[in-house]
Each structure stands twice: as C-alpha cells, then as structure tokens.
Design a protein around this motif. Structure first.
Motif, PDB file in Angstrom:
ATOM      1  N   ALA A 131       0.385   5.044   1.345  1.00 46.24           N
ATOM      2  CA  ALA A 131      -0.569   5.630   2.291  1.00 46.24           C
ATOM      3  C   ALA A 131      -0.250   7.090   2.640  1.00 46.24           C
ATOM      4  O   ALA A 131       0.166   7.394   3.750  1.00 46.24           O
ATOM      5  CB  ALA A 131      -0.584   4.772   3.565  1.00 46.24           C
ATOM      6  N   PRO A 132      -0.436   8.000   1.698  1.00 45.96           N
ATOM      7  CA  PRO A 132      -0.095   9.397   1.985  1.00 45.96           C
ATOM      8  C   PRO A 132      -1.163  10.116   2.819  1.00 45.96           C
ATOM      9  O   PRO A 132      -2.336   9.751   2.779  1.00 45.96           O
ATOM     10  CB  PRO A 132      -0.016  10.021   0.592  1.00 45.96           C
ATOM     11  CG  PRO A 132      -1.007   9.237  -0.208  1.00 45.96           C
ATOM     12  CD  PRO A 132      -0.971   7.828   0.345  1.00 45.96           C
ATOM     13  N   ASN A 133      -0.715  11.131   3.537  1.00 45.92           N
ATOM     14  CA  ASN A 133      -1.666  12.017   4.221  1.00 45.92           C
ATOM     15  C   ASN A 133      -2.075  13.086   3.217  1.00 45.92           C
ATOM     16  O   ASN A 133      -1.211  13.638   2.541  1.00 45.92           O
ATOM     17  CB  ASN A 133      -0.990  12.713   5.405  1.00 45.92           C
ATOM     18  CG  ASN A 133      -0.463  11.722   6.412  1.00 45.92           C
ATOM     19  OD1 ASN A 133      -0.984  10.620   6.543  1.00 45.92           O
ATOM     20  ND2 ASN A 133       0.585  12.096   7.111  1.00 45.92           N
TER      21      ASN A 133
ATOM     22  N   GLU B   9      -4.811   8.799   3.984  1.00 42.05           N
ATOM     23  CA  GLU B   9      -4.912   8.768   5.442  1.00 42.05           C
ATOM     24  C   GLU B   9      -5.310  10.147   5.972  1.00 42.05           C
ATOM     25  O   GLU B   9      -4.479  10.983   6.295  1.00 42.05           O
ATOM     26  CB  GLU B   9      -3.584   8.272   6.022  1.00 42.05           C
ATOM     27  CG  GLU B   9      -3.171   6.955   5.352  1.00 42.05           C
ATOM     28  CD  GLU B   9      -2.503   5.965   6.259  1.00 42.05           C
ATOM     29  OE1 GLU B   9      -1.585   6.359   6.997  1.00 42.05           O
ATOM     30  OE2 GLU B   9      -2.893   4.768   6.222  1.00 42.05           O
TER      31      GLU B   9
ATOM     32  N   HIS C 223       9.554   6.081  10.893  1.00 42.31           N
ATOM     33  CA  HIS C 223       8.399   5.335  11.398  1.00 42.31           C
ATOM     34  C   HIS C 223       8.803   4.122  12.237  1.00 42.31           C
ATOM     35  O   HIS C 223       7.939   3.299  12.570  1.00 42.31           O
ATOM     36  CB  HIS C 223       7.535   4.845  10.236  1.00 42.31           C
ATOM     37  CG  HIS C 223       6.674   5.913   9.622  1.00 42.31           C
ATOM     38  ND1 HIS C 223       5.656   6.528  10.293  1.00 42.31           N
ATOM     39  CD2 HIS C 223       6.697   6.483   8.399  1.00 42.31           C
ATOM     40  CE1 HIS C 223       5.076   7.414   9.510  1.00 42.31           C
ATOM     41  NE2 HIS C 223       5.698   7.416   8.351  1.00 42.31           N
TER      42      HIS C 223
ATOM     43  N   VAL D 174      -3.778   2.896  10.873  1.00 49.89           N
ATOM     44  CA  VAL D 174      -2.829   2.254   9.957  1.00 49.89           C
ATOM     45  C   VAL D 174      -2.768   0.747  10.222  1.00 49.89           C
ATOM     46  O   VAL D 174      -2.873  -0.069   9.305  1.00 49.89           O
ATOM     47  CB  VAL D 174      -1.426   2.901  10.084  1.00 49.89           C
ATOM     48  CG1 VAL D 174      -0.343   1.983   9.543  1.00 49.89           C
ATOM     49  CG2 VAL D 174      -1.380   4.230   9.353  1.00 49.89           C
TER      50      VAL D 174
ATOM     51  N   ARG E  78       0.840  -1.197   0.000  1.00 42.22           N
ATOM     52  CA  ARG E  78       0.000   0.000   0.000  1.00 42.22           C
ATOM     53  C   ARG E  78       0.873   1.243   0.000  1.00 42.22           C
ATOM     54  O   ARG E  78       2.004   1.259   0.473  1.00 42.22           O
ATOM     55  CB  ARG E  78      -0.984   0.007   1.159  1.00 42.22           C
ATOM     56  CG  ARG E  78      -0.546  -0.280   2.589  1.00 42.22           C
ATOM     57  CD  ARG E  78       0.679   0.342   3.065  1.00 42.22           C
ATOM     58  NE  ARG E  78       0.750   0.414   4.507  1.00 42.22           N
ATOM     59  CZ  ARG E  78       1.409   1.371   5.148  1.00 42.22           C
ATOM     60  NH1 ARG E  78       2.061   2.295   4.487  1.00 42.22           N
ATOM     61  NH2 ARG E  78       1.459   1.365   6.468  1.00 42.22           N
TER      62      ARG E  78
ATOM     63  N   VAL F 262       5.054  -3.684   4.486  1.00 41.72           N
ATOM     64  CA  VAL F 262       4.879  -2.248   4.676  1.00 41.72           C
ATOM     65  C   VAL F 262       6.220  -1.571   4.434  1.00 41.72           C
ATOM     66  O   VAL F 262       7.185  -1.811   5.154  1.00 41.72           O
ATOM     67  CB  VAL F 262       4.399  -1.943   6.112  1.00 41.72           C
ATOM     68  CG1 VAL F 262       4.405  -0.444   6.374  1.00 41.72           C
ATOM     69  CG2 VAL F 262       3.017  -2.542   6.360  1.00 41.72           C
ATOM     70  N   LEU F 263       6.274  -0.750   3.391  1.00 42.62           N
ATOM     71  CA  LEU F 263       7.502   0.001   3.107  1.00 42.62           C
ATOM     72  C   LEU F 263       7.338   1.388   3.697  1.00 42.62           C
ATOM     73  O   LEU F 263       6.398   2.103   3.323  1.00 42.62           O
ATOM     74  CB  LEU F 263       7.663   0.156   1.588  1.00 42.62           C
ATOM     75  CG  LEU F 263       8.469  -0.890   0.833  1.00 42.62           C
ATOM     76  CD1 LEU F 263       7.797  -2.231   0.873  1.00 42.62           C
ATOM     77  CD2 LEU F 263       8.674  -0.433  -0.598  1.00 42.62           C
ATOM     78  N   ARG F 264       8.199   1.770   4.596  1.00 43.61           N
ATOM     79  CA  ARG F 264       8.086   3.105   5.172  1.00 43.61           C
ATOM     80  C   ARG F 264       9.451   3.624   5.597  1.00 43.61           C
ATOM     81  O   ARG F 264      10.397   2.851   5.766  1.00 43.61           O
ATOM     82  CB  ARG F 264       7.108   3.090   6.356  1.00 43.61           C
ATOM     83  CG  ARG F 264       7.397   2.033   7.407  1.00 43.61           C
ATOM     84  CD  ARG F 264       6.629   2.279   8.696  1.00 43.61           C
ATOM     85  NE  ARG F 264       5.200   2.172   8.561  1.00 43.61           N
ATOM     86  CZ  ARG F 264       4.420   1.479   9.400  1.00 43.61           C
ATOM     87  NH1 ARG F 264       4.944   0.818  10.422  1.00 43.61           N
ATOM     88  NH2 ARG F 264       3.124   1.452   9.234  1.00 43.61           N
TER      89      ARG F 264
ATOM     90  N   MET G 122      -2.986   8.006  13.998  1.00 38.52           N
ATOM     91  CA  MET G 122      -2.428   7.348  12.817  1.00 38.52           C
ATOM     92  C   MET G 122      -2.054   5.886  13.061  1.00 38.52           C
ATOM     93  O   MET G 122      -2.386   5.007  12.272  1.00 38.52           O
ATOM     94  CB  MET G 122      -1.211   8.155  12.366  1.00 38.52           C
ATOM     95  CG  MET G 122      -0.595   7.748  11.075  1.00 38.52           C
ATOM     96  SD  MET G 122       0.726   6.552  11.276  1.00 38.52           S
ATOM     97  CE  MET G 122       2.112   7.609  11.587  1.00 38.52           C
TER      98      MET G 122
END
Ligand code: GLU
Length: 559
Positions: A103-105, A137, A297, A279, A101, A291-293, A275
């Motif tokens: 998942a930008p704000n 998000e 994070h 999430v 996914r 999950v790539l972050r 968040m």
C-alpha cells in the motif's frame, strides 16, 4: 596439506560439485577472500594455491570429488546452505486464504525501503497462495505526484512483484464517507470543532473536549455540513481511550477537510479520510489477513484496532518489521524531489538516489535486491544495509553471466617500438573466461594501443603485460619486451587491459556519485545491448545505458 591448503582444497571441491564437476579458480578465490579476512593479506599466494587446487580437483570425476568432500566432513553444498538461510519466518495464524496488500503512497517512485514490503509480501503470496493487492493510497491531495501512478507499477514490475488486484483509494472516497457516517451512528465518532491547540491541551490532560458529548444526531448534522466548512474548522474524531498512554492515540482524526484540488479526482471532494481510517476500512473490506508494515506504524496499528472494535470486525494480523537504514542514502522522497526540481539530480533515476529506478539503472539486479530483502526478512530489529552488501550479492549473480570487455578510461596512446611483425594481427579473447562456448571477441593488434594513464604512470621503468598480447617495457619510449606470459611472470609484470587504436568506440562511465569518466572501449562492444550488464575488465561491472553517435554510456555498478 597445511591448514590454508586444506581450506582452499575444500572450497575448490565445493565449487566443483556445485558446477558439474568443474571448479572455477576465480569463483574459489572470490569465496575465500570473501569469507576469510585473514587470507586477504597474501592474495598472490591464495591465487596460486587456488589455481593449483582447482586443477587438482578438476582432474577428478564428480563422484571422486563428492567422496573427497565427505572425507573432509563437508556434506552440505554451498547452495543448500544458502536456501536455508533465506527461509522467511512463517506468517502467524494462517487460516484459509492469505490476502496481503502492498500500500504505497503515490508521492514518488518506489525506493529501496518499499522494496522490502513489496518483496516480502510477494514471497508470502508465493509461499501460501492467496493474493496480493496493490493499493495506491492517495487520500492526501497534497502528497500526490501524478506520475507516481505510473511509476509504482513500473517499479513493482522491475521488482518482479505480481499483484492480483489493484485499487486506488481516491476511487473510494464515498466508501470512506459511508463508514464515517456509520461510525457516527454507532456513537463511536464525533465532529470536533475545537481549535487544534485547545483540543491538544485537553487531550494531553486526558480530558474530553466539549464536542465529545454530542449525540449521534448532532454529529450527523455537523457531518453533513462538513463539505461547506473551511479547512481546519472541523474534523471527525474516533473515540478511543482518553487515558491511553500514548496521547497520539487519544481520539484520533478520521476525516478532515482538504481545500486542495486532488491531482487525480479534481475537486469532487473536500472531506478526505486520514490514512488510518482509509487503511483500516480497506483492509477490512478487502479481506486482508496479514498486514506487513514497518514498526514506525506501531501506533497506527493501535489506532486502527479501535476501528475494528467499534465495527466488530476481525482484526488482521499486524506484523511490524524494523527500520531499514541504507548507508549513504539519507534522502527522503521529498528531498529527492527538491533536488530534482533544483537541477541537482537529473531525475528519479539519478545514480545518487535510492529509488528502485536508480538502482536498476546502475546495473543492480532485481535478484540481488530480492535476496537482500528475504535475508533481512520481517525481524523487528533495525537493519543497516551497506552498498558493499548489495554489491556482493550482485557480483555473485553477475560474475557468471556478464561478458567481459576492455575499456580504458583516461586513455593514452602508446606506440610499441620494435614489435615483431609476426605478433601483429587479431587477438582473440573469450567473452567469458569460464565459458568457451560463449564465443570470443576480436581485438586488432598492430602495436598502437590505448592504455590507462594510471597503468602507465605506475609502471615507469617496468615491464607491463598487455592481456593476451605482448609484454612491453615502459621507458622513455615504450618498447617490445617479450611475448609469453611466463616472461611476464619472470619480470613480475603487471597485467593490464588495453584498447586497439585502430578500432574502438568512445565510452562514458557514469559513476555512483554522478561523476563521469571518459575513455575508449574495444570494438566488440558494439554487440552489447542497452540494459546489458557487462564486466569492464579491471574497471568493474557496468550497465549499458545508451548509445549515441558511436558513444556508449555505461552506468557503473561496482568492482
Ligand atoms: N500508505 C501507508 C504508508 O505507506 C500504508 C502503510 C500501511 O498501512 O502499511 O505508509
């Protein structure tokens, strides 16, 4: 052959083999200058040697070129080397369908930092199959820019990122409420009514606050009353480890009250998830496997693991990558927004900003950004990206396909005295020097031309060659000197571009710092379409942004 000659010969061969047996001198020079700093000191020599070597190589058949290359011990082609370097690290523990996914704000449009997560997710889905979810998000009503709901997909499309499912979290508030309730029922969350500072003091001492001992029933009762309470009066906390070495992870907040109308869903809700809660719930419900972050994070992943444990869910693979620092772009979305509101920037695509739309407007190609992101990959070490790097990647993409035109900035009108009548007429120049099939542009030449003020000033009492036209002498007057390129060489003449005075358009060039240069452009420029990136000879690559009243506005990319 000496060492330098051999090196150039080798590059010429490589270039030929990669281009169906025909090497291009400019490309060869570019690669040499790019890879061998020591040779940049004498560009003239390199130019001369390159054109000699290219000529030599182009007289051979493709087969002969390949034999020569292998004699020199060079087997791999340049292209093969490149793809090897680009290879992304494999995803860990792939077992079944890969679900990723992005998942930008929605606090603004996407910027170059987002491009990394977006491009890498896309690349992995391409590689493994499976699907990519776009999850917007927007659970913090104070950090929602209503326009972002539209800008984010637009930016992703520009980045050529495809997603198979789209979710907006504000449509799912009830789901988060259900899971919050379930967590209370499991005895793993409690309603905390302690003033924030009191809770912090206790937490910093690894001590529980009085609310932690409430029974699930007491918590549920308070939870039901939460929508009637005021902001800050209560939060729902997840039980973690009060002795955790990172105080931020100790009993973190899952749900809170926000007394602000949500720009998208209005005032239907007052209790919003933090968040980390939304999430983790969504990653689980959507079956996200990896999950790539960013590594900023790391603590969040740690917090989220508690939820997975409480609910007995399978923890996805968390992959953290290092920070991406962009030279010259220190602007956060909020600073950019303020600048736009204050009128410092014209909008989200102002060339000074690091947004995807600003970069696109400047003629940076999606492929360059993608190549950059794949090269950086998912490594945990921080990376610094310079504009020079982006320009280099972009130039490689454009060099081969951008048509060329003459545009003169700071134009000065020059009348060439003594020009033989026979030399007047239409001058034809290839749109791209390497592709005769691409056609020619016509420049009417009647002896009255526009030259760049700087070219004139730097060549007082010298001979100057007007590309593909004639050689002139810059004295008190500008006089005809000779016609041939050989004559120009003999006089060591600088070769400059020019614009006919009888036919031209006005041009405006918006620079990366938003300064505007004005000038004139050759008549064939009328065929350039808005969005095309061309090479303004001796000026640089630029993207046609708009045409208004016979004036072409370009955004400058780079040399
Ligand atoms: N929306 C969050 C962010 O952009 C999600 C980050 C994540 O979980 O990867 O910071």
């Amino acid at each position: 052959m000496d060492k330098t000659e051999k090196l150039i010969y080798q590059y010429a061969l490589l270039n030929a083999v990669n281009h169906k047996g025909q090497a291009h001198s400019k490309a060869v020079v570019g690669v040499i200058m790019g890879n061998h700093a020591e040779l940049r000191k004498d560009p003239k020599k390199i130019l001369k040697l390159s054109s000699e070597m290219v000529e030599k190589v182009n007289n051979m058949s493709l087969e002969e070129q390949k034999v020569e290359l292998s004699k020199l011990g060079v087997q791999e082609s340049k292209k093969e080397k490149k793809t090897q370097k680009k290879g992304l690290a494999d995803l860990p523990r792939v077992d079944g369908e890969v679900v990723l996914r992005f998942a930008p704000n929605p606090s603004g449009p996407l910027h170059i930092g987002h491009a990394r997560a977006a491009c890498l997710n896309q690349e992995y889905v391409k590689h493994y199959g499976g699907k990519l979810i776009l999850r917007v998000e927007d659970t913090d009503p104070r950090r929602v820019d209503p326009e972002a709901y539209q800008m984010i997909p637009e930016d992703l499309k520009w980045l050529k990122v495809d997603w198979q499912e789209e979710v907006i979290q504000s449509d799912r508030i009830k789901i988060y409420h259900q899971y919050a309730e379930e967590l209370i029922g499991l005895g793993q969350a409690y309603m905390c009514t302690c003033p924030g500072d009191e809770f912090k003091t206790l937490k910093d001492r690894c001590q529980a606050c009085p609310c932690r001992d409430q029974s699930p029933e007491e918590n549920l009762e308070l939870w039901k009353k939460m929508p009637e309470m005021r902001e800050g009066e209560a939060v729902l906390r997840v039980k973690t480890d009060l002795n955790h070495k990172n105080p931020a992870i100790r009993d973190w907040v899952a749900m809170r009250i926000v007394e602000k109308e949500h720009p998208r869903i209005g005032d239907d809700f007052k209790v919003y998830p933090m968040m980390n809660f939304s999430v983790a719930v969504d990653d689980h419900l959507m079956g996200v496997t990896h999950v790539l972050r960013g590594k900023d994070h790391l603590a969040n992943s740690e917090k989220q693991k508690y939820l997975y444990q409480h609910f007995s869910w399978k923890i996805p693979e968390f992959i953290h990558y290092g920070r991406l620092k962009m030279e010259d772009i220190a602007l956060s979305t909020s600073q950019a927004r303020k600048g736009i509101e204050d009128g410092v920037y014209q909008g989200w695509d102002d060339p000074r900003l690091g947004t995807i739309r600003a970069i696109a407007r400047r003629g940076i190609m999606q492929e360059a950004i993608q190549e950059l992101m794949l090269e950086i990959g998912v490594k945990i070490a921080d990376s610094t990206v310079s504009w020079k790097k982006i320009y280099g990647l972009n130039r490689n993409l454009l060099e081969d396909k951008s048509n060329r035109y003459f545009a003169v900035l700071n134009p000065v009108k020059v009348e060439i005295q003594g020009l033989p009548e026979s030399l007047k007429g239409n001058i034809e120049r290839l749109k791209h020097p390497d592709y005769p099939d691409g056609g020619v542009r016509e420049l009417p030449f009647d002896g009255v031309v526009y030259l760049d003020q700087e070219d004139l000033e730097n060549n007082r009492s010298k001979v100057l060659r007007l590309m593909d036209a004639v050689n002139i002498f810059i004295g008190d007057e500008v006089t005809y000197h000779s016609a041939s390129l050989e004559e120009a060489r003999k006089s060591d003449a600088r070769i400059v571009h020019w614009v006919p005075s009888s036919s031209n358009y006005q041009v405006e060039l918006v620079m990366p710092d938003a300064r505007i240069s004005n000038g004139l452009i050759e008549p064939a420029s009328h065929e350039i379409k808005v969005g095309d990136v061309v090479q303004l000879e001796r000026v640089g690559f630029a993207r046609l942004d708009s045409i208004k009243d016979d004036k072409l506005t370009f955004y400058y990319a780079h040399k």
